[in-house]
Design a protein around this motif. Structure first.
Motif, PDB file in Angstrom:
ATOM      1  N   UNK A  44       6.228 -15.829  -3.015  1.00  0.00           N
ATOM      2  CA  UNK A  44       5.299 -14.943  -3.712  1.00  0.00           C
ATOM      3  C   UNK A  44       5.306 -15.243  -5.213  1.00  0.00           C
ATOM      4  N   UNK A  45       6.480 -15.436  -5.787  1.00  0.00           N
ATOM      5  CA  UNK A  45       6.568 -15.773  -7.209  1.00  0.00           C
ATOM      6  C   UNK A  45       5.978 -17.148  -7.507  1.00  0.00           C
ATOM      7  N   UNK A  46       5.950 -18.012  -6.495  1.00  0.00           N
ATOM      8  CA  UNK A  46       5.334 -19.334  -6.659  1.00  0.00           C
ATOM      9  C   UNK A  46       3.815 -19.273  -6.576  1.00  0.00           C
ATOM     10  N   UNK A  47       3.257 -18.080  -6.310  1.00  0.00           N
ATOM     11  CA  UNK A  47       1.813 -17.912  -6.320  1.00  0.00           C
ATOM     12  C   UNK A  47       1.149 -17.863  -4.969  1.00  0.00           C
ATOM     13  N   UNK A  48       1.934 -17.801  -3.898  1.00  0.00           N
ATOM     14  CA  UNK A  48       1.350 -17.769  -2.560  1.00  0.00           C
ATOM     15  C   UNK A  48       1.178 -16.321  -2.086  1.00  0.00           C
ATOM     16  N   UNK A  49       0.292 -16.131  -1.129  1.00  0.00           N
ATOM     17  CA  UNK A  49       0.067 -14.809  -0.549  1.00  0.00           C
ATOM     18  C   UNK A  49       1.015 -14.638   0.630  1.00  0.00           C
ATOM     19  N   UNK A  50       1.927 -13.674   0.537  1.00  0.00           N
ATOM     20  CA  UNK A  50       3.026 -13.558   1.496  1.00  0.00           C
ATOM     21  C   UNK A  50       3.031 -12.195   2.171  1.00  0.00           C
ATOM     22  N   UNK A  51       3.062 -12.231   3.491  1.00  0.00           N
ATOM     23  CA  UNK A  51       3.300 -11.027   4.282  1.00  0.00           C
ATOM     24  C   UNK A  51       4.683 -11.134   4.904  1.00  0.00           C
ATOM     25  N   UNK A  52       5.416 -10.039   4.871  1.00  0.00           N
ATOM     26  CA  UNK A  52       6.777 -10.013   5.423  1.00  0.00           C
ATOM     27  C   UNK A  52       6.813  -9.088   6.627  1.00  0.00           C
ATOM     28  N   UNK A  53       7.361  -9.611   7.726  1.00  0.00           N
ATOM     29  CA  UNK A  53       7.507  -8.808   8.944  1.00  0.00           C
ATOM     30  C   UNK A  53       8.978  -8.546   9.223  1.00  0.00           C
ATOM     31  N   UNK A  54       9.267  -7.304   9.604  1.00  0.00           N
ATOM     32  CA  UNK A  54      10.598  -6.931  10.072  1.00  0.00           C
ATOM     33  C   UNK A  54      10.482  -6.223  11.400  1.00  0.00           C
TER      34      UNK A  54
ATOM     35  N   UNK B  40       5.867  -9.341  -5.856  1.00  0.00           N
ATOM     36  CA  UNK B  40       5.087  -8.360  -5.098  1.00  0.00           C
ATOM     37  C   UNK B  40       4.441  -9.060  -3.915  1.00  0.00           C
ATOM     38  N   UNK B  41       4.717  -8.551  -2.719  1.00  0.00           N
ATOM     39  CA  UNK B  41       4.215  -9.152  -1.489  1.00  0.00           C
ATOM     40  C   UNK B  41       2.836  -8.594  -1.156  1.00  0.00           C
ATOM     41  N   UNK B  42       2.049  -9.396  -0.443  1.00  0.00           N
ATOM     42  CA  UNK B  42       0.720  -8.952  -0.041  1.00  0.00           C
ATOM     43  C   UNK B  42       0.789  -7.811   0.955  1.00  0.00           C
ATOM     44  N   UNK B  43       1.815  -7.861   1.814  1.00  0.00           N
ATOM     45  CA  UNK B  43       1.957  -6.805   2.823  1.00  0.00           C
ATOM     46  C   UNK B  43       3.361  -6.861   3.408  1.00  0.00           C
ATOM     47  N   UNK B  44       3.863  -5.695   3.776  1.00  0.00           N
ATOM     48  CA  UNK B  44       5.131  -5.576   4.481  1.00  0.00           C
ATOM     49  C   UNK B  44       4.868  -4.728   5.715  1.00  0.00           C
ATOM     50  N   UNK B  45       5.283  -5.213   6.886  1.00  0.00           N
ATOM     51  CA  UNK B  45       4.872  -4.538   8.110  1.00  0.00           C
ATOM     52  C   UNK B  45       5.857  -4.764   9.252  1.00  0.00           C
ATOM     53  N   UNK B  46       5.843  -3.853  10.201  1.00  0.00           N
ATOM     54  CA  UNK B  46       6.569  -4.041  11.461  1.00  0.00           C
ATOM     55  C   UNK B  46       5.622  -4.458  12.581  1.00  0.00           C
ATOM     56  N   UNK B  47       4.353  -4.656  12.236  1.00  0.00           N
ATOM     57  CA  UNK B  47       3.327  -5.071  13.203  1.00  0.00           C
ATOM     58  C   UNK B  47       3.194  -6.586  13.127  1.00  0.00           C
ATOM     59  N   UNK B  48       3.659  -7.284  14.138  1.00  0.00           N
ATOM     60  CA  UNK B  48       3.669  -8.737  14.111  1.00  0.00           C
ATOM     61  C   UNK B  48       2.249  -9.307  14.055  1.00  0.00           C
ATOM     62  N   UNK B  49       1.328  -8.721  14.792  1.00  0.00           N
ATOM     63  CA  UNK B  49      -0.054  -9.200  14.773  1.00  0.00           C
ATOM     64  C   UNK B  49      -0.638  -9.105  13.372  1.00  0.00           C
TER      65      UNK B  49
ATOM     66  N   UNK C   1       1.042  -9.184  10.603  1.00  0.00           N
ATOM     67  CA  UNK C   1       1.741 -10.120   9.725  1.00  0.00           C
ATOM     68  C   UNK C   1       1.186 -11.533   9.833  1.00  0.00           C
ATOM     69  N   UNK C   2       0.891 -11.995  11.044  1.00  0.00           N
ATOM     70  CA  UNK C   2       0.524 -13.400  11.232  1.00  0.00           C
ATOM     71  C   UNK C   2      -0.986 -13.639  11.220  1.00  0.00           C
ATOM     72  N   UNK C   3      -1.802 -12.578  11.275  1.00  0.00           N
ATOM     73  CA  UNK C   3      -3.259 -12.760  11.259  1.00  0.00           C
ATOM     74  C   UNK C   3      -3.675 -13.428   9.952  1.00  0.00           C
ATOM     75  N   UNK C   4      -4.361 -14.546  10.068  1.00  0.00           N
ATOM     76  CA  UNK C   4      -4.823 -15.248   8.880  1.00  0.00           C
ATOM     77  C   UNK C   4      -3.792 -16.141   8.231  1.00  0.00           C
ATOM     78  N   UNK C   5      -2.577 -16.163   8.751  1.00  0.00           N
ATOM     79  CA  UNK C   5      -1.524 -16.989   8.139  1.00  0.00           C
ATOM     80  C   UNK C   5      -1.739 -18.457   8.474  1.00  0.00           C
ATOM     81  N   UNK C   6      -1.624 -19.306   7.471  1.00  0.00           N
ATOM     82  CA  UNK C   6      -1.673 -20.743   7.688  1.00  0.00           C
ATOM     83  C   UNK C   6      -0.306 -21.284   8.102  1.00  0.00           C
TER      84      UNK C   6
END
Length: 465
Positions: A116-126, A153-162, A164-169
């Motif tokens: 995220x600090x490197x400039x990428x859009x990051x979603x974190x799943x737990x 600052x992360x784009x999103x933090x979620x427990x929903x796996x779908x 988290x990975x939707x749109x991820x490259x």
């Protein structure tokens, strides 16, 4: 559905953005109603990047040619594919990458914050809200890492796996190898053919996860990749804070199938500039320092560990421990040679001997930085990943790979037997042993061919049974 031609695609032809149509594994049940969950465009590989058969001297250095393949590709049955869909134009290099980081432990937090600090859009799943803690309300992680620090600052933090990975490259599984099979089952409904799945590290998990995805009837991703070691030596220092005093200086990266390595490596090197391309996934797995260093440290310090908090890396690295580490590492190196993998081999001496540290996985001063941090004074048990992952998975792989290469591994086998007695279960031939992955009946040449071709190999139907 359409059929691909019987002629095999050559390395470099495939592209995760414009490349081959999504492949369903032969013999695996098909899933109906799959939509394309990735709207993010893909890029063409930069021809300046070294291919998967080359090693680099630096993050963008000149590549030196590695030895040729140990086999010729065999003909194979045509793969069943979906109709080709239009692709948007490839992106320029250096643009922001949409990343999903799976796992809310030390490595997951650090990977998410660093990218995220490197400039990428990051979603974190737990897996649970408890694992994510305060990030559910404020998705900001304080990072103090070698080479980078700040509030991420992360784009999103979620427990929903779908979600988290939707749109991820790129989907990064920053979890122990023991969780790969369960994660594959959870991921199966959500993977698409343009994604790259990266395991940090893998212990041949790229092959194992592809197998598990196929068995679950999932759409296979463009490729699965794995690092040979952890990208960061890191620990949480608070509910939303992590410290990573050491960052990998040379990060071995293997791709499954290896024939898709060029494009995959080009994408992942944008995220991890220290990545170094390996011949294939097994090449990367056999660079893993964890199974070399951690089992001797735990076993020979069992008494002190039983007493409570203990830093095995500081107080536990005695002369006797080093001797056993050196024995295991020598067997690992002999195994790599037996399989025909080229240098660098990242000998453990490069970690312990500062004069050679620049050649190693973590670079100059790594040992001193780790010890000075004091972060590894902790309570260890046999449930720690040093045992459940590095022994049960890593050493089991080392032993079986050594056997396949005709290399004797008394140090590795002795550790497996001893830990097996302590745990009350058989460890040899389990975990990530080649035979446990369905590869036990094949020759080294056949396995190398399989690692190159992946699910396009004629072996694939047998492996996923």
């Amino acid at each position: 559905m359409a059929r691909a031609s019987a002629g095999r695609q050559r390395p470099g032809d495939a592209d995760p953005h414009r490349g081959p149509c999504p492949v369903r594994s032969p013999g695996a049940p098909a899933r109906d109603g799959r939509g394309d969950e990735s709207s993010a465009p893909r890029q063409d590989a930069d021809p300046r990047d070294a291919d998967q058969d080359r090693r680099r001297d630096g993050p963008r250095g000149d590549a030196a040619a590695a030895p040729g393949r140990a086999h010729q590709r065999d003909p194979h049955p045509p793969a069943q594919i979906l109709e080709r869909e239009d692709r948007r134009a490839p992106r320029d290099r250096g643009d922001r990458v949409n990343v999903a980081v799976l796992g809310a432990s030390n490595g997951g937090f650090t990977t998410a914050a660093d990218l995220a600090l490197a400039g990428h859009s990051v979603r974190l799943w737990g897996r649970t809200a408890q694992a994510l803690g305060s990030l559910a309300k404020d998705p900001t992680i304080a990072l103090a890492a070698e080479g980078r620090a700040g509030s991420a600052r992360l784009a999103r933090v979620t427990t929903d796996l779908a979600e988290a990975v939707a749109g991820a490259e790129v989907v990064i599984a920053a979890i122990p190898a023991t969780g790969h099979d369960d994660l594959a089952k959870r991921l199966a409904p959500h993977v698409n053919e343009r994604q790259i799945i990266l395991l940090t590290p893998g212990t041949l998990g790229s092959c194992a996860m592809a197998r598990a995805l196929a068995r679950a009837g999932a759409m296979l991703p463009f490729a699965l990749a794995e690092t040979g070691t952890l990208p960061y030596l890191t620990r949480k220092t608070g509910p939303a804070a992590v410290s990573a005093p050491v960052r990998a200086a040379n990060l071995p990266l293997g791709v499954f199938p290896a024939s898709r390595g060029k494009q995959t490596f080009a994408r992942l090197a944008d995220l991890f500039p220290a990545a170094r391309p390996c011949v294939d996934a097994l090449d990367a797995a056999l660079t893993n320092a964890g199974p070399v260093i951690h089992p001797p440290l735990v076993l020979l310090n069992a008494g002190a560990i039983d007493g409570g908090r203990f830093d095995v890396h500081a107080a536990g690295t005695t002369a006797s421990v080093r001797r056993l580490i050196d024995v295991v590492d020598a067997e690992r190196l002999a195994t790599r040679t037996g399989w025909g993998y080229p240098a660098p081999h990242y000998e453990l001496a490069t970690y312990y001997e500062e004069a050679r540290a620049a050649e190693g996985l973590y670079g100059a001063g790594a040992k001193a930085k780790l010890l000075a941090s004091g972060l590894w004074s902790e309570i260890l048990t046999f449930d720690h990943r040093y045992v459940t992952e590095d022994v049960a998975f890593g050493l089991a792989l080392f032993e079986s790979a050594g056997r396949a290469a005709g290399v004797e591994t008394p140090g590795v086998s002795g550790l497996l037997l001893t830990f097996g007695a302590l745990l009350g279960r058989e460890l040899s031939g389990r975990g990530r042993a080649l035979e446990h992955l369905g590869l036990g009946d094949f020759s080294r040449r056949e396995i190398r061919g399989f690692l190159d071709q992946g699910w396009e190999s004629p072996m694939w139907a047998k492996v996923i049974r």
